[in-house]
Write an enzyme that holds these catalytic residues in place. Sequence first.
Site, PDB file in Angstrom:
ATOM      1  N   GLU A 331       0.823  -1.214   0.000  1.00 15.72           N
ATOM      2  CA  GLU A 331       0.000   0.000   0.000  1.00 15.72           C
ATOM      3  C   GLU A 331       0.858   1.266   0.000  1.00 15.72           C
ATOM      4  O   GLU A 331       0.866   2.005   0.980  1.00 15.72           O
ATOM      5  CB  GLU A 331      -0.994  -0.016   1.174  1.00 15.72           C
ATOM      6  CG  GLU A 331      -0.378  -0.514   2.460  1.00 15.72           C
ATOM      7  CD  GLU A 331      -1.376  -0.775   3.567  1.00 15.72           C
ATOM      8  OE1 GLU A 331      -2.494  -1.239   3.280  1.00 15.72           O
ATOM      9  OE2 GLU A 331      -1.018  -0.521   4.728  1.00 15.72           O
ATOM     10  N   GLY A 333       1.877   5.117  -0.898  1.00 14.15           N
ATOM     11  CA  GLY A 333       1.199   6.379  -1.170  1.00 14.15           C
ATOM     12  C   GLY A 333       2.147   7.353  -1.843  1.00 14.15           C
ATOM     13  O   GLY A 333       1.995   7.733  -3.008  1.00 14.15           O
ATOM     14  N   ARG A 378       6.290  19.560   6.097  1.00 18.54           N
ATOM     15  CA  ARG A 378       7.270  18.474   6.184  1.00 18.54           C
ATOM     16  C   ARG A 378       8.673  18.982   6.512  1.00 18.54           C
ATOM     17  O   ARG A 378       9.435  18.322   7.190  1.00 18.54           O
ATOM     18  CB  ARG A 378       7.290  17.652   4.890  1.00 18.54           C
ATOM     19  CG  ARG A 378       5.952  16.937   4.633  1.00 18.54           C
ATOM     20  CD  ARG A 378       6.052  15.907   3.516  1.00 18.54           C
ATOM     21  NE  ARG A 378       6.847  14.767   3.936  1.00 18.54           N
ATOM     22  CZ  ARG A 378       8.091  14.559   3.628  1.00 18.54           C
ATOM     23  NH1 ARG A 378       8.710  15.416   2.835  1.00 18.54           N
ATOM     24  NH2 ARG A 378       8.740  13.509   4.086  1.00 18.54           N
ATOM     25  N   TYR A 382       9.871  17.294   9.849  1.00 16.05           N
ATOM     26  CA  TYR A 382      10.830  16.179   9.708  1.00 16.05           C
ATOM     27  C   TYR A 382      12.211  16.635   9.259  1.00 16.05           C
ATOM     28  O   TYR A 382      13.036  15.793   8.912  1.00 16.05           O
ATOM     29  CB  TYR A 382      10.336  15.163   8.665  1.00 16.05           C
ATOM     30  CG  TYR A 382       8.889  14.752   8.776  1.00 16.05           C
ATOM     31  CD1 TYR A 382       8.407  14.127   9.922  1.00 16.05           C
ATOM     32  CD2 TYR A 382       8.016  14.958   7.717  1.00 16.05           C
ATOM     33  CE1 TYR A 382       7.082  13.735   9.998  1.00 16.05           C
ATOM     34  CE2 TYR A 382       6.687  14.566   7.791  1.00 16.05           C
ATOM     35  CZ  TYR A 382       6.228  13.960   8.932  1.00 16.05           C
ATOM     36  OH  TYR A 382       4.923  13.575   9.008  1.00 16.05           O
ATOM     37  N   CYS A 409       4.387  33.376  10.957  1.00 25.14           N
ATOM     38  CA  CYS A 409       5.062  34.102  12.022  1.00 25.14           C
ATOM     39  C   CYS A 409       5.915  33.209  12.887  1.00 25.14           C
ATOM     40  O   CYS A 409       5.684  33.111  14.100  1.00 25.14           O
ATOM     41  CB  CYS A 409       4.027  34.824  12.862  1.00 25.14           C
ATOM     42  SG  CYS A 409       3.284  36.137  11.929  1.00 25.14           S
ATOM     43  N   GLU A 410       6.849  32.501  12.294  1.00 25.21           N
ATOM     44  CA  GLU A 410       7.856  31.835  13.108  1.00 25.21           C
ATOM     45  C   GLU A 410       9.065  31.499  12.251  1.00 25.21           C
ATOM     46  O   GLU A 410       8.947  31.258  11.045  1.00 25.21           O
ATOM     47  CB  GLU A 410       7.288  30.607  13.826  1.00 25.21           C
ATOM     48  CG  GLU A 410       6.733  29.524  12.964  1.00 25.21           C
ATOM     49  CD  GLU A 410       6.204  28.383  13.837  1.00 25.21           C
ATOM     50  OE1 GLU A 410       5.030  28.478  14.231  1.00 25.21           O
ATOM     51  OE2 GLU A 410       6.958  27.444  14.115  1.00 25.21           O
TER      52      GLU A 410
HETATM   53  N1  LLP Z   1       0.273   1.985   4.992  1.00 27.60           N
HETATM   54  C1  LLP Z   1       0.229   2.403   6.268  1.00 27.60           C
HETATM   55  C2  LLP Z   1      -0.367   1.552   7.291  1.00 27.60           C
HETATM   56  C3  LLP Z   1       0.754   3.654   6.606  1.00 27.60           C
HETATM   57  O1  LLP Z   1       0.710   4.053   7.864  1.00 27.60           O
HETATM   58  C4  LLP Z   1       1.315   4.461   5.598  1.00 27.60           C
HETATM   59  C5  LLP Z   1       1.862   5.758   5.924  1.00 27.60           C
HETATM   60  C6  LLP Z   1       1.322   3.983   4.282  1.00 27.60           C
HETATM   61  C7  LLP Z   1       0.799   2.738   4.020  1.00 27.60           C
HETATM   62  C8  LLP Z   1       1.865   4.781   3.149  1.00 27.60           C
HETATM   63  O2  LLP Z   1       3.209   5.145   3.298  1.00 27.60           O
HETATM   64  P1  LLP Z   1       3.970   5.828   2.058  1.00 27.60           P
HETATM   65  O3  LLP Z   1       4.063   4.811   0.953  1.00 27.60           O
HETATM   66  O4  LLP Z   1       3.182   7.018   1.621  1.00 27.60           O
HETATM   67  O5  LLP Z   1       5.288   6.214   2.606  1.00 27.60           O
HETATM   68  N2  LLP Z   1       3.485  12.355   6.948  1.00 27.60           N
HETATM   69  C9  LLP Z   1       4.709  11.612   6.686  1.00 27.60           C
HETATM   70  C10 LLP Z   1       4.426  10.226   6.257  1.00 27.60           C
HETATM   71  C11 LLP Z   1       3.611   9.453   7.253  1.00 27.60           C
HETATM   72  C12 LLP Z   1       3.209   8.150   6.701  1.00 27.60           C
HETATM   73  C13 LLP Z   1       2.207   7.526   7.554  1.00 27.60           C
HETATM   74  N3  LLP Z   1       1.801   6.255   7.097  1.00 27.60           N
HETATM   75  C14 LLP Z   1       5.539  12.361   5.651  1.00 27.60           C
HETATM   76  O6  LLP Z   1       5.131  13.434   5.252  1.00 27.60           O
HETATM   77  O7  LLP Z   1       6.610  11.928   5.255  1.00 27.60           O
END
Ligand code: LLP
Length: 482
Positions: A331, A333, A378, A382, A409-410
Amino acid sequence: MFCLVSEHRLVSEPVYAGSVPENPLAPDWLREPGDANALADGVWSQNALRDASGELVIAGVPASRLAAEFGTPVYVLDEDDARGRARATKAAFDAAMQGIGTSAKVYYAGKAFLSTEVVRWVAEAGLGIDVASEGELAVALAGGIEPSRIGVHGNNKSERQIVRAVEAGVGAIVIDSAIEVERVAAAAAKAGKRQRVRLRINSGVHASTHEYLATAHEDQKFGVTVADAPRIVQAIRGLPGLEFIGLHSHIGSQIFEVHGFEEAARRLLALHAELLRDGPVPELNLGGGFGIAYTSADDPMPVERIAAGMAAALAAAAAELGIEVPVIAVEPGRSIIGRAGTTLYTVGTVKPVAVDTAQGVAVRKYVSVDGGMSDNIRTSLYHAAYSARIASRVSEDRPALARVAGMHCESGDIVVRDEYLPMDVGPGDLLAVPATGAYGWAMASNYNWVPRPPVVAVRDGQARLIVRGETIDDLLARDAGI
Ligand code: LLP
């Protein structure tokens, strides 16, 4: 080349007292480019290029046209890039898993970015969708994907979310704790349905990424331990409203090595084999997390390599355990939508700031744009690295070390921490930040009462609004005191 200044801490115009090959304020990974207009390979969306005049054009739509029509900031999604990566991911996992005698299911992780239009893109590419909230579920359903192709996640799903998911007929709910077994069973009983469920395992695999992005080391909130899993699976199997379809693991995000996925595959398959003794376990979900390039220093693996690495590890582990390889689900993203996105900003102010270093005083050019941490958190959250280019023109001026800051403002409000931009970057220039398709809009906020920008899809010279930007009136409409 960097500017050396003698006694000024803040200079309106940089004073050049000499030059050295690199600005000492630049991080080790950042090399001064020969051409500060060049679009780095592997970072920009596949249909991003400069036209004969030097302007950035994405899928046939010039940056200036996007800015004129939709304003800035604006998130631009290269539709064919996203669709192509969805198809390529499906093809890679289909091929790799067929090669070891099984099949693959690919879900798009909607948390990276979800709108009904993107639901259609990924559904047409043959993917399912993983949702992690009631809102994401609603968007996936509104996008028209068959509910059986939706997977539901979350370490604390609301009861209403569980009921909605069961009633909608989602393909699988990923149970994250023992408490959820009862909740999902109750919702299934109420709906008179049998709900397919997975169980999320905290595999203990440490992914080499930012601590907040790594999800499978022991000291965190997701999943259940390998030791607790058999008892929970037994409970699931004892409930007539639930059908156990397999284990789930997600080791983290923005991962560059295949090794973590291979290790998770081995550990999960061993547990999977144990569970097979008491009943069927048709599938194994290994999550997402495949890294992408945000700057030219990043070197992500092609999806074919990830799929092949996982397949080889699974085949070897299954042979050792004497079991068949189950249907494998993944999965991702970010690796599907991340590179398709580019954010366009307008430069408002520019300020050279002199900084003491061991090698003398160096200048960093602060380039402030009309967005910031409200459209891309991000960098602050991070310390993520991004790159940037002037989008409205090319410049022959020499590269200057710059920091792209927002309008909030930071002082931590930084969009691009370190990048070389042409020295003459200035007010009115359009600035493009590539690889913002994942977790940009999705994590946007109204900090400082800033309206969230629109999302525009571009393809074959056409630009289409796919998520309307907020207006000040939208913001005022939510203030109950008005
Ligand atoms: N499956 C599960 C259970 C997850 O928790 C996540 C991401 C994905 C799939 C997808 O992960 P991807 O392929 O997109 O890396 N906000 C953070 C990323 C947090 C991801 C949370 N879970 C960022 O901006 O890097």
